[in-house]
Design a protein around this motif. Structure first.
Motif, PDB file in Angstrom:
ATOM      1  N   GLY A   9     -19.563   0.753   6.798  1.00 16.53           N
ATOM      2  CA  GLY A   9     -20.966   0.436   6.909  1.00 16.53           C
ATOM      3  C   GLY A   9     -21.526   1.350   6.154  1.00 16.53           C
ATOM      4  N   VAL A  10     -20.833   2.049   5.598  1.00 19.21           N
ATOM      5  CA  VAL A  10     -21.134   3.436   4.396  1.00 19.21           C
ATOM      6  C   VAL A  10     -20.298   3.850   3.451  1.00 19.21           C
ATOM      7  N   TRP A  11     -18.966   4.133   3.813  1.00 18.38           N
ATOM      8  CA  TRP A  11     -17.791   4.428   2.856  1.00 18.38           C
ATOM      9  C   TRP A  11     -17.315   2.962   1.977  1.00 18.38           C
ATOM     10  N   ALA A  12     -17.302   3.198   0.931  1.00 17.70           N
ATOM     11  CA  ALA A  12     -16.895   2.155   0.204  1.00 17.70           C
ATOM     12  C   ALA A  12     -15.338   2.487   0.158  1.00 17.70           C
ATOM     13  N   SER A  13     -14.683   0.882   0.367  1.00 23.06           N
ATOM     14  CA  SER A  13     -13.153   0.843   0.850  1.00 23.06           C
ATOM     15  C   SER A  13     -12.508  -0.220   0.980  1.00 23.06           C
ATOM     16  N   MET A  14     -11.401  -0.312   0.889  1.00 24.38           N
ATOM     17  CA  MET A  14     -10.655  -1.623   1.030  1.00 24.38           C
ATOM     18  C   MET A  14      -9.786  -1.724   1.981  1.00 24.38           C
ATOM     19  N   MET A  15      -9.908  -3.249   2.294  1.00 22.87           N
ATOM     20  CA  MET A  15      -9.694  -3.504   3.837  1.00 22.87           C
ATOM     21  C   MET A  15      -7.832  -4.141   3.107  1.00 22.87           C
ATOM     22  N   TYR A  16      -6.613  -3.256   3.394  1.00 20.29           N
ATOM     23  CA  TYR A  16      -5.512  -4.047   2.919  1.00 20.29           C
ATOM     24  C   TYR A  16      -4.858  -4.655   4.026  1.00 20.29           C
ATOM     25  N   VAL A  17      -4.082  -6.321   3.741  1.00 21.81           N
ATOM     26  CA  VAL A  17      -4.350  -7.042   4.551  1.00 21.81           C
ATOM     27  C   VAL A  17      -2.222  -7.465   3.767  1.00 21.81           C
ATOM     28  N   TYR A  18      -1.215  -6.944   5.239  1.00 17.87           N
ATOM     29  CA  TYR A  18       0.003  -7.161   4.688  1.00 17.87           C
ATOM     30  C   TYR A  18       0.787  -9.361   4.952  1.00 17.87           C
ATOM     31  N   MET A  19       1.025  -9.811   4.498  1.00 16.65           N
ATOM     32  CA  MET A  19       1.737 -11.021   4.411  1.00 16.65           C
ATOM     33  C   MET A  19       2.837 -11.489   5.159  1.00 16.65           C
ATOM     34  N   GLY A  20       2.975 -10.029   4.541  1.00 17.84           N
ATOM     35  CA  GLY A  20       4.847 -10.389   4.807  1.00 17.84           C
ATOM     36  C   GLY A  20       5.654 -10.960   2.825  1.00 17.84           C
ATOM     37  N   ALA A  21       6.927 -11.051   3.542  1.00 18.71           N
ATOM     38  CA  ALA A  21       7.712 -11.282   2.164  1.00 18.71           C
ATOM     39  C   ALA A  21       7.561 -12.511   2.104  1.00 18.71           C
ATOM     40  N   GLN A  22       6.909 -13.418   2.082  1.00 19.75           N
ATOM     41  CA  GLN A  22       7.104 -14.606   2.080  1.00 19.75           C
ATOM     42  C   GLN A  22       5.038 -14.478   1.863  1.00 19.75           C
ATOM     43  N   GLY A  23       4.132 -13.862   2.183  1.00 16.76           N
ATOM     44  CA  GLY A  23       3.149 -13.897   1.672  1.00 16.76           C
ATOM     45  C   GLY A  23       2.507 -15.481   2.425  1.00 16.76           C
ATOM     46  N   ASN A  24       2.691 -15.538   3.767  1.00 18.07           N
ATOM     47  CA  ASN A  24       1.833 -15.988   4.275  1.00 18.07           C
ATOM     48  C   ASN A  24       1.434 -15.842   5.936  1.00 18.07           C
ATOM     49  N   LEU A  25       2.209 -14.652   6.283  1.00 22.17           N
ATOM     50  CA  LEU A  25       1.823 -14.556   7.794  1.00 22.17           C
ATOM     51  C   LEU A  25       1.111 -13.035   7.983  1.00 22.17           C
ATOM     52  N   VAL A  26       0.101 -12.956   8.587  1.00 20.35           N
ATOM     53  CA  VAL A  26      -0.385 -11.600   8.436  1.00 20.35           C
ATOM     54  C   VAL A  26       0.704 -10.440   9.840  1.00 20.35           C
ATOM     55  N   ASN A  27       1.109  -9.827   9.053  1.00 20.27           N
ATOM     56  CA  ASN A  27       2.018  -8.721  10.233  1.00 20.27           C
ATOM     57  C   ASN A  27       1.683  -7.085  10.396  1.00 20.27           C
ATOM     58  N   ARG A  28      -0.099  -6.885   9.545  1.00 19.09           N
ATOM     59  CA  ARG A  28      -0.914  -5.463   9.281  1.00 19.09           C
ATOM     60  C   ARG A  28      -1.589  -5.321   8.600  1.00 19.09           C
ATOM     61  N   PHE A  29      -2.565  -4.269   9.347  1.00 24.07           N
ATOM     62  CA  PHE A  29      -3.642  -4.350   7.661  1.00 24.07           C
ATOM     63  C   PHE A  29      -4.619  -3.169   8.530  1.00 24.07           C
ATOM     64  N   HIS A  30      -5.322  -1.995   7.594  1.00 20.97           N
ATOM     65  CA  HIS A  30      -5.174  -1.081   7.780  1.00 20.97           C
ATOM     66  C   HIS A  30      -6.594  -1.053   5.996  1.00 20.97           C
ATOM     67  N   PRO A  31      -7.150   0.039   6.589  1.00 17.69           N
ATOM     68  CA  PRO A  31      -8.248   0.300   5.437  1.00 17.69           C
ATOM     69  C   PRO A  31      -7.973   1.704   4.569  1.00 17.69           C
ATOM     70  N   ALA A  32      -8.864   1.751   3.646  1.00 13.36           N
ATOM     71  CA  ALA A  32      -8.636   2.887   2.644  1.00 13.36           C
ATOM     72  C   ALA A  32      -9.587   3.056   1.713  1.00 13.36           C
ATOM     73  N   PRO A  33      -9.589   4.655   1.254  1.00 17.55           N
ATOM     74  CA  PRO A  33     -10.228   4.089  -0.101  1.00 17.55           C
ATOM     75  C   PRO A  33     -10.531   3.287  -1.277  1.00 17.55           C
ATOM     76  N   ASP A  34     -11.437   2.762  -1.437  1.00 16.00           N
ATOM     77  CA  ASP A  34     -11.775   1.782  -2.059  1.00 16.00           C
ATOM     78  C   ASP A  34     -11.639   3.034  -3.845  1.00 16.00           C
ATOM     79  N   PRO A  35      -9.711   2.247  -3.959  1.00 19.71           N
ATOM     80  CA  PRO A  35      -9.529   2.841  -5.780  1.00 19.71           C
ATOM     81  C   PRO A  35     -10.413   2.992  -6.698  1.00 19.71           C
ATOM     82  N   ASP A  36     -10.986   1.984  -6.874  1.00 19.93           N
ATOM     83  CA  ASP A  36     -12.195   2.166  -7.788  1.00 19.93           C
ATOM     84  C   ASP A  36     -13.578   3.445  -8.141  1.00 19.93           C
ATOM     85  N   THR A  37     -13.291   3.664  -6.687  1.00 20.49           N
ATOM     86  CA  THR A  37     -14.341   4.642  -6.148  1.00 20.49           C
ATOM     87  C   THR A  37     -14.173   6.469  -6.139  1.00 20.49           C
TER      88      THR A  37
END
Length: 189
Positions: A153-181
């Motif tokens: 609720g505070v930090w400008a972030s991005m949630m990165y959702v990895y979809m695998g090589a085919q781009g169609n199935l979630v295999n992991r996700f994690h937050p990180a700081p928003d690079p634009d900030t």
């Protein structure tokens, strides 16, 4: 390393302090109007109540950015501020077209649903709406969807959702700081 700044037009000195303040008034007024519009937008989402018809919700909020029809005939409606906003609101409907509950989707708690079961790209888009960005990552040859949001609720972030090589199935996700900030403001888009 010093960066040389070049002005397109040199600023003109104000002939009097009052003249300089008058020049700031339109800017202050514009900022005030923008703040009111943002607050009013937040209030609009809260005005959509459970049991309200889908048509009434759309009349209040405008056309959803994502509409998904589920196998049982119900719908998922999402209004998002992506790619640059940090919020998305969504609701499910009943079979007779009534809103179930409006909720903020881009939160740490809600992203945790991705830790349960298998998620396809279509399910991901139907749960959170379209992301701010879709990247191809060379290492692992993966497609990554990035959602801009406020971590905890505070930090400008991005949630990165990895979809695998085919781009169609979630295999992991994690937050990180928003690079634009990050950085000194000289970042190129």
């Amino acid at each position: 390393m010093m960066t040389k700044m070049t002005f397109i037009s040199a600023p003109q000195p104000a002939s009097s302090p009052k003249r300089g303040l008058r020049a700031l008034r339109p800017v202050s007024f514009a900022l005030a109007l923008t703040s009111i519009a943002i607050l009013a937008g937040c209030a609009n989402y809260q005005s959509v109540k459970p049991g309200m018809s889908t048509a009434e919700a759309i009349q209040k909020l405008g056309k959803p950015s994502t509409i998904c029809t589920r196998d049982d005939g119900t719908q998922r409606l999402i209004w998002t501020m992506q790619p640059y906003g940090q919020y998305a609101w969504g609701t499910n409907t009943t079979k007779d077209g009534k809103v179930v509950e409006m909720e903020q989707l881009l939160t740490d708690a809600h992203f945790q649903v991705l830790a349960t079961g298998q998620w396809t790209d279509k399910q991901l888009a139907c749960e959170f709406g379209e992301p701010a960005n879709k990247y191809g990552v060379a290492k692992g040859n993966e497609i990554v969807w990035a959602y801009r949001y406020k971590q905890e609720g505070v930090w400008a972030s991005m949630m990165y959702v990895y979809m695998g090589a085919q781009g169609n199935l979630v295999n992991r996700f994690h937050p990180a700081p928003d690079p634009d900030t990050l950085g000194d403001g000289d970042r190129m888009r």
